[in-house]
Enzyme design. Structure first.
Site, short mmCIF file in Angstrom:
data_model
loop_
_atom_site.label_atom_id
_atom_site.label_comp_id
_atom_site.label_asym_id
_atom_site.label_seq_id
_atom_site.Cartn_x
_atom_site.Cartn_y
_atom_site.Cartn_z
N ASP A 15 -76.03 -10.58 -42.19
CA ASP A 15 -76.21 -10.31 -43.62
C ASP A 15 -75.23 -9.27 -44.12
O ASP A 15 -74.72 -9.40 -45.24
CB ASP A 15 -77.65 -9.89 -43.90
CG ASP A 15 -78.55 -11.10 -44.05
OD1 ASP A 15 -78.15 -12.02 -44.78
OD2 ASP A 15 -79.61 -11.15 -43.42
N HIS B 169 -74.12 -32.28 -38.45
CA HIS B 169 -74.74 -33.04 -37.35
C HIS B 169 -73.95 -32.88 -36.07
O HIS B 169 -74.51 -32.70 -35.00
CB HIS B 169 -74.75 -34.52 -37.70
CG HIS B 169 -75.82 -34.89 -38.66
ND1 HIS B 169 -76.97 -34.17 -38.78
CD2 HIS B 169 -75.91 -35.91 -39.53
CE1 HIS B 169 -77.73 -34.74 -39.69
NE2 HIS B 169 -77.11 -35.79 -40.17
N GLU C 251 -78.34 -4.00 -43.34
CA GLU C 251 -77.85 -5.34 -43.67
C GLU C 251 -77.24 -5.38 -45.06
O GLU C 251 -76.65 -6.38 -45.44
CB GLU C 251 -79.01 -6.34 -43.65
CG GLU C 251 -79.68 -6.44 -42.31
CD GLU C 251 -80.76 -7.50 -42.31
OE1 GLU C 251 -80.48 -8.61 -41.86
OE2 GLU C 251 -81.88 -7.21 -42.77
N CYS D 273 -77.87 -5.99 -34.01
CA CYS D 273 -78.66 -7.15 -33.61
C CYS D 273 -78.19 -8.42 -34.33
O CYS D 273 -78.76 -9.48 -34.15
CB CYS D 273 -80.15 -6.92 -33.87
SG CYS D 273 -80.52 -6.62 -35.60
C1 PEP Z 1 -78.57 -10.26 -39.51
O1 PEP Z 1 -78.59 -10.44 -40.72
O2 PEP Z 1 -77.55 -9.96 -38.86
C2 PEP Z 1 -79.82 -10.43 -38.72
C3 PEP Z 1 -79.89 -10.11 -37.46
O3 PEP Z 1 -80.87 -10.99 -39.39
P1 PEP Z 1 -80.99 -12.58 -39.66
O4 PEP Z 1 -79.81 -13.24 -39.03
O5 PEP Z 1 -82.29 -12.99 -39.08
O6 PEP Z 1 -80.97 -12.62 -41.15
MG MG Z 2 -80.54 -10.58 -41.71
#
Ligand code: PEP
Ligand code: MG
Length: 834
Positions: free
Chosen positions: A716, A455, A692, A763
């Protein structure tokens, strides 16, 4: 008065329920009844009726007796873990049975060796409709001996006999929330259920709870994928069952939070000189201020009451005062706080909590002790669920407990006085404490415990305050009033800094503010390094309004559109036309800039109400990402068609998440080609792969041969490379994507991309980490896609880099043995830049 006799279902010694070695039974959370310590090895029907359920593990049977009483017989404790070993069922759900019919037999010897206990609770689970008039206890019973006498319609908890006797409606569904029915959704279900006359219960396996009771619902520990049944009985049963089922099926789209660390604080010697403490970033930013401890003093209370009536009135008044205050605050509180207050309001009116407090008052306890013990029972129940997300809801109960105890002690809730420039330091900060603080005087928050999704983290981010959590008990040794530098980006709190460090921090804070303003002003300009090398800075998006913010912040495109976020609060998957509209609005908002659309990434920690994934032992390793798209190809087809229909053709690229091998990419490409052919589109459409999984990184050369680009999902990739759950608060401090193992996988990916001349982007969260960007560029990344807010600073940083220096830095980073080592070389690099 209608009476019903239950006979002993198994031979054995009959003992009081309180003796059960499991609070779920001993505290009657599942219902009232008796325990039988069996000497027989067959469970028989205790009366005539219909079998509601026999658990998969065959250790528990629920029977609806003729007349309506529901009886749960649970052979042994923790026997669910035997998964049916040693049990044999002689009946099945839905079957009618007569008293004495065989239900289940079991291997008593095996159970004696393997089960925690053999005692078999026999419970009436709909106590709101049936009271136990008489029961056998302290005696041996033989099968068929009278065990309990029930009376209809004399229940103590919720509902009415009229409701119990009214029409019944049942709705079965799969629990769509991957994270289960945690506090807020439980509160919403309870809120909804209270709007009906019917008595509404949620059943799942052998568990059940009144839908009006959030605590009861939480105690069920419902997980995503569980099959549940909403059972409504009463005049408006159909509407009630429909409404509750629809609400649950909608997914309620709630974020969840991590656990609370349970170990008691160990007092550390007060900090007397400069000391830098580490934490986990809950909300970014930097501040210089003074430590202000927020302590939770013990609230004194008498154990014994001054008489039932006086204590009942005192408790009622205190609860009413707290409720009123919450309601008033909820009217003006910001969104994040309002959600928490609503959950607290549902808790404070929880019928099972009130019933438990009432029973404690009847037993002679004072109002304070009755309330404390009632809440304590539920806290223990939540703890015993060993579900870390549920465990965090303990905070909510503690918060309510303290507010009512303070009201009983006559302590008012006026604002806590603060000096200006306060860095609030506490073991944990309860929402009710935070709301009493003067926000204008706070510059930062630090907690010894809690997690980045607790929180306090949510509230700090909403208030725009830098915050660190999980700092450990050493934090509590920071002297009150001490000067401190909180650098949430660097994950540090420097207590009692020396004059030079303070001056340095003041300069750096001023510079930061200045640089941020400059970066913002230059954000629309193109992004090239000093050697002319082009790095594209893109934005990660989840909604159309974010696309506009991204363009304003200088995003050159979208490197990751998380499509699953576009379609959360709904029961059915979006059809093709709706998807076209959603993607088109984002493409248009980007005004021609590239838009890379990720195909649905459902599963793991991401729930989609319209596509419940069957319960899995390891959801992160189960059906998620592209595996779901290939498991339900019609969804992928609709999505690909929709992307292809966005104009102008070619603005959108497509990216598949969670790829583990090239065969998955081929399957997606084959469908893409089919869709293109059907729509008669021959414009080239880029199809890329998210890296990932360690498998994808290790075979990046094979994947890059067939993919148009690679984009690394570091969130990931880090989780899978380090084998650390990305949502686990205990591990939060160690899940650092700058770990050399992750960097080596990125380097391997870059090699694969280079071999086939594919562009490589990042990303995941690491793309927005200013310390990481030069390393990623040095490894061969040419596109960074991050949260829109970080784009101006990211662009400003890249403009000061050159590739050769970044490559040297990357080489150095790869040689480090820990994430700390990498962060240190990154820090030195940044220092040398300025
Ligand atoms: C990631 O795993 O880095 C990613 C960009 O995908 P998400 O965070 O949506 O799983
Ligand atoms: Mg991901």
């Amino acid at each position: 008065m209608e009476k019903l006799t239950l006979v002993a279902p198994v031979e054995g010694w009959v003992a009081p329920l309180e003796e059960a070695p499991d609070p779920v039974f001993a505290e009657r959370m599942l219902g009232d009844g008796v325990l039988i310590d069996p000497v027989g090895s067959t469970l028989h029907a205790p009366c005539a009726g219909e079998i509601v359920s026999i658990h998969d593990s065959k250790h528990a049977v629920t029977l609806r007796c003729d007349g309506g009483a529901e009886v749960l017989m649970h052979v042994g404790i923790d026997t669910v873990s035997l998964r049916g070993e040693g049990f044999q069922a002689h009946a099945r759900a839905g079957q009618r049975v007569a008293a004495g019919d065989k239900l289940v037999s079991f291997d008593l010897d095996l159970l004696a060796r393997k089960a925690k206990s053999l005692v078999t609770p026999v419970l009436v689970t709909n106590g709101e409709s049936y009271a136990i008039l008489d029961r056998l206890q302290g005696k041996t019973a033989r099968v068929g001996d009278a065990l309990m006498q029930l009376r209809v319609g004399a229940g103590a908890v919720v509902g009415s006999a009229a409701a119990a006797n009214g029409p019944e409606a049942r709705r079965s569904l799969i629990m769509p929330l991957v994270l289960g029915l945690h506090a807020r959704p439980a509160a919403r279900v309870a809120e909804c259920a209270r709007g009906f006359k019917a008595e509404i219960a949620i059943h799942a396996f052998t568990r059940q709870s009144s839908a009006r009771s959030p605590v009861g619902l939480l105690s069920m520990g419902l997980r995503g994928g569980d099959e549940i049944t909403v059972v409504a009985r009463g005049p408006d049963a159909v509407a009630a069952a429909d409404a509750v089922a629809a609400l649950i099926a909608s997914g309620m789209g709630e974020a969840v939070v991590g656990p609370r660390v349970e170990a008691p604080p160990t007092p550390a010697a007060p900090i007397s000189g400069p000391r830098t403490l580490q934490g986990v970033t809950a909300s970014p930013g930097m501040a210089i201020g003074r430590v202000v401890h927020l302590r939770s003093e013990e609230i004194a209370s008498e154990e014994k009451g001054r008489g039932f009536e006086a204590e009942r009135i005192a408790l009622g008044e205190a609860v009413a005062r707290v409720r009123e205050r919450m309601e008033t605050r909820a009217k003006t509180a910001p969104d994040a706080m309002r959600g928490i207050l609503r959950a607290h309001l549902a808790f404070i009116d929880d019928p099972e909590l009130s019933a438990s407090a009432h029973n404690n008052l009847v037993a002679g306890l004072s109002a304070a002790a009755a309330w404390r013990d009632a809440i304590g029972g539920f806290i223990e129940a939540l703890r015993s669920l060993s579900n870390r997300r549920m465990a965090e809801r303990i905070d909510d109960l503690v918060d309510i407990e303290r507010q009512v105890l303070r009201a009983l002690a006559g302590e008012d809730e006026e604002a806590i006085a603060l000096p200006s420039g306060a860095i609030i330091v506490a073991s944990e900060i309860l929402p009710s404490q935070l709301i009493r603080l003067d926000a204008d005087r706070i510059v930062g928050l630090c907690t010894a415990r809690g997690g980045p999704t607790s929180h306090v983290a949510i509230l700090a981010a909403a208030m725009g305050l830098p915050a660190l959590v999980a700092m450990g008990d050493e934090l509590l040794a920071a002297p009150n009033g001490a000067t401190a530098i909180l650098d949430a980006d660097a994950r540090t709190l420097s207590v009692l800094p020396d004059a030079a460090a303070l001056e340095h921090a003041q300069l750096s804070l001023a510079r930061r503010q200045e640089k941020f303003a400059e970066a913002r002003a230059a954000s629309a300009e193109e992004c090239r390094m000093t050697d002319g090398g082009r790095i594209e800075i893109f934005a990660n998006l989840g909604a159309v309004n974010e696309a506009m913010a991204a363009v304003e912040n200088g995003a050159e495109g979208c490197g990751l559109l998380r499509t699953e976020f576009l379609f959360l609060d709904r029961d059915t998957p979006p059809d093709e036309d709706e998807q076209v509209r959603a993607y088109q609005s984002i493409a248009s908002a980007l005004q021609g800039r590239p838009l890379i659309i990720r195909t649905l990434d459902i599963g793991g920690d991401k729930a989609a109400p319209y596509l419940p994934i069957p319960a899995e032992e390891n959801p992160a390793l189960g059906l998620r990402g592209v595996r779901v798209s290939l498991w339900r190809p019609h969804l992928l087809r609709a999505q690909l068609n929709a992307i292809l229909r966005v104009t102008p053709a070619g603005q959108c690229g497509i990216m598949a998440p969670m790829i583990a091998d090239v065969a998955e990419l081929r399957a997606v490409r084959a469908m893409l080609e089919e869709c293109k052919a059907a729509l008669k589109i021959d414009t080239p459409i880029q199809l890329g792969v998210m890296i990932e999984t360690p498998a994808a990184a290790a075979t990046a050369d094979l994947i890059a041969a067939e993919a148009d680009f690679l984009s690394i999902g570091t969130n990931d990739l880090t989780q899978y490379a380090l084998a650390m759950d990305r949502g686990n608060v205990e591990l939060a401090a160690r899940i650092d994507a700058l770990h050399p193992a992750v960097l080596r996988l990125i380097a391997q990916t870059a090699e694969g991309a280079r071999l086939h001349k594919r562009w490589l982007g990042v990303c995941g969260g690491l793309a927005g980490d200013l310390a990481a960007a030069p390393i990623l560029i040095g490894l061969g990344v040419t596109e960074l896609s991050a949260a829109p807010a970080t784009i101006p600073e990211l662009k400003a940083l890249v403009r000061r880099l050159n590739l050769a220096r970044c490559e040297l830095l990357a080489r150095d980073a790869l040689k480090q043995s820990s994430a700390e080592g990498v962060r240190e070389v990154a820090r030195r690099f940044q220092e040398a830049l300025t």
